[in-house]
Design a protein around this motif. Structure first.
Motif, PDB file in Angstrom:
ATOM      1  N   LYS A  73       0.825  -1.202   0.000  1.00 48.08           N
ATOM      2  CA  LYS A  73       0.000   0.000   0.000  1.00 48.08           C
ATOM      3  C   LYS A  73       0.864   1.259   0.000  1.00 48.08           C
ATOM      4  O   LYS A  73       0.563   2.222  -0.716  1.00 48.08           O
ATOM      5  CB  LYS A  73      -0.930   0.001   1.218  1.00 48.08           C
ATOM      6  CG  LYS A  73      -1.852   1.207   1.245  1.00 48.08           C
ATOM      7  CD  LYS A  73      -2.879   1.124   2.368  1.00 48.08           C
ATOM      8  CE  LYS A  73      -3.814   2.344   2.323  1.00 48.08           C
ATOM      9  NZ  LYS A  73      -4.856   2.289   3.370  1.00 48.08           N
ATOM     10  N   SER A  77      -0.464   2.659  -3.339  1.00 47.81           N
ATOM     11  CA  SER A  77      -1.808   3.223  -3.176  1.00 47.81           C
ATOM     12  C   SER A  77      -1.978   4.117  -1.954  1.00 47.81           C
ATOM     13  O   SER A  77      -3.111   4.526  -1.662  1.00 47.81           O
ATOM     14  CB  SER A  77      -2.849   2.090  -3.119  1.00 47.81           C
ATOM     15  OG  SER A  77      -2.599   1.224  -2.024  1.00 47.81           O
ATOM     16  N   ALA A  78      -0.919   4.429  -1.240  1.00 45.97           N
ATOM     17  CA  ALA A  78      -1.054   5.343  -0.099  1.00 45.97           C
ATOM     18  C   ALA A  78      -1.351   6.752  -0.604  1.00 45.97           C
ATOM     19  O   ALA A  78      -0.886   7.166  -1.668  1.00 45.97           O
ATOM     20  CB  ALA A  78       0.218   5.338   0.741  1.00 45.97           C
ATOM     21  N   CYS A  79      -2.117   7.501   0.157  1.00 41.24           N
ATOM     22  CA  CYS A  79      -2.526   8.845  -0.248  1.00 41.24           C
ATOM     23  C   CYS A  79      -1.463   9.867   0.156  1.00 41.24           C
ATOM     24  O   CYS A  79      -1.107   9.977   1.333  1.00 41.24           O
ATOM     25  CB  CYS A  79      -3.859   9.212   0.383  1.00 41.24           C
ATOM     26  SG  CYS A  79      -5.245   8.221  -0.226  1.00 41.24           S
ATOM     27  N   CYS A  84      -3.726   9.265  -4.542  1.00 41.17           N
ATOM     28  CA  CYS A  84      -3.489   8.010  -3.814  1.00 41.17           C
ATOM     29  C   CYS A  84      -2.740   7.030  -4.709  1.00 41.17           C
ATOM     30  O   CYS A  84      -3.211   5.920  -4.976  1.00 41.17           O
ATOM     31  CB  CYS A  84      -4.807   7.417  -3.332  1.00 41.17           C
ATOM     32  SG  CYS A  84      -5.652   8.426  -2.086  1.00 41.17           S
ATOM     33  N   ILE A 252       2.250  11.517   3.422  1.00 41.35           N
ATOM     34  CA  ILE A 252       1.614  10.281   3.896  1.00 41.35           C
ATOM     35  C   ILE A 252       1.504  10.278   5.417  1.00 41.35           C
ATOM     36  O   ILE A 252       0.438  10.012   5.987  1.00 41.35           O
ATOM     37  CB  ILE A 252       2.407   9.047   3.420  1.00 41.35           C
ATOM     38  CG1 ILE A 252       2.285   8.887   1.905  1.00 41.35           C
ATOM     39  CG2 ILE A 252       1.912   7.784   4.116  1.00 41.35           C
ATOM     40  CD1 ILE A 252       3.138   7.757   1.353  1.00 41.35           C
ATOM     41  N   SER A 255      -0.932  13.014   6.979  1.00 32.79           N
ATOM     42  CA  SER A 255      -2.290  13.098   6.452  1.00 32.79           C
ATOM     43  C   SER A 255      -3.281  13.240   7.603  1.00 32.79           C
ATOM     44  O   SER A 255      -3.192  12.549   8.615  1.00 32.79           O
ATOM     45  CB  SER A 255      -2.617  11.841   5.633  1.00 32.79           C
ATOM     46  OG  SER A 255      -3.959  11.870   5.219  1.00 32.79           O
TER      47      SER A 255
END
Length: 298
Positions: A73, A77-79, A84, A252, A255
């Motif tokens: 992730k 796909s981490a924001c 993301c 990240i 956030s």
């Protein structure tokens, strides 16, 4: 039979006595190693735990069911703000910034250090003092003028702009390293090359550069780790589309939406640190050899 043979005896060298000083040295080394290894251990095992296990608060406990979900992730796909797409986008930007910055700063620093060591133009000592002074002035003093200058020449918020900034700020240290290294080379080699008709570039490329491998490795390690770990210049000069890995990591970790995923944060941190760690592990002996051969002499 030599004195070394007598000391060694027929059965080999005698074991060293365990003195109080030696015990203290070993104790210090163990404590220093634990000081750096324990945080790394916590980061690794946390990155392998699910959030349900992290909430239990067992910081040092090994994961009961290790998983690389957090790593996947963090990578893909981490924001990092509104996007993301993971931290891999920042890694590509960091590589684009790193490679030209290292090449330009080391190349210019090597030539400048060579010129100040052997050719010494008029006012060379003053020029070297100015370059050395630039290494100790805080970067923050130059931020606004650089923003204005890069905006005028359309380099602000771009990869070439941040490469230019890294190259300029790396020049004083690179010049110092190469000047001190070349100052340790016997002047007779330079004079012999001059007698043979060698010019500025011929002597540098054919004589000095082949001798410079240790100091080039030292300079590369310093620049790679410094530029890769940089946050300030990447945040200010690169632009939103070109943020390096360190800026993406900050986005990240800090956030403010949703649950704090500490396993993803730890995985992203380790991924960000892989390049400098790899450089140190691969070229550590060259770093020591470069320092020993004149990198910090002068």
């Amino acid at each position: 039979m030599t004195s070394v043979d007598l000391a060694a005896g027929p059965s080999g060298p005698r074991p060293k006595r365990l003195t109080a000083g030696r015990v203290g040295l070993y104790a210090f080394l163990v404590i220093a190693a634990l000081f750096f290894l324990i945080p790394l251990y916590v980061m690794i095992i946390t990155s392998l735990k699910p959030m349900s296990e992290i909430r239990l608060g067992n910081l040092f406990a090994l994961p009961s069911d290790p998983s690389f979900y957090a790593w996947a992730k963090a990578w893909s796909s981490a924001c990092t703000g509104l996007n993301c797409d993971g931290i891999h986008v920042g890694m590509l930007n960091s590589v684009k910034i790193l490679i030209p910055s290292v090449i330009v700063s080391i190349s210019v620093g090597a030539v400048t250090g060579y010129a100040l060591s052997f050719w010494r133009p008029k006012g060379s000592n003053f020029l070297f003092a100015v370059l050395l002074l630039g290494a100790f002035i805080p970067y923050q003093v130059f931020l606004y003028p650089l923003v204005r200058m890069l905006s005028i020449v359309s380099l602000y918020n771009s990869i070439p702009g941040v490469v230019f900034v890294h190259s300029i700020f790396g020049l004083p240290l690179m010049t110092l390293l190469f000047r001190n290294f070349y100052a340790g080379i016997p002047i007779d080699l330079f004079k012999a090359a001059r007698v043979d008709g060698g010019g500025f570039w011929a002597i540098f490329l054919r004589l000095m550069l082949p001798l410079s491998t240790p100091i080039i490795v030292v300079a590369a390690i310093l620049q790679i780790t410094g530029i890769w770990n940089d946050f300030l210049f990447g945040l200010i000069f690169a632009g939103r589309e070109n943020f390096p890995m360190t800026v993406q990591l900050n986005n990240i970790v800090n956030s403010s939406f949703g649950e704090k995923e500490y396993n993803v944060n730890m995985a992203a941190t380790i991924l960000t640190a892989l390049v400098p760690l790899f450089v140190y592990f691969v070229s550590g002996r060259w770093f020591v050899r470069g320092i020993a051969s004149g990198a910090v002499k002068g």
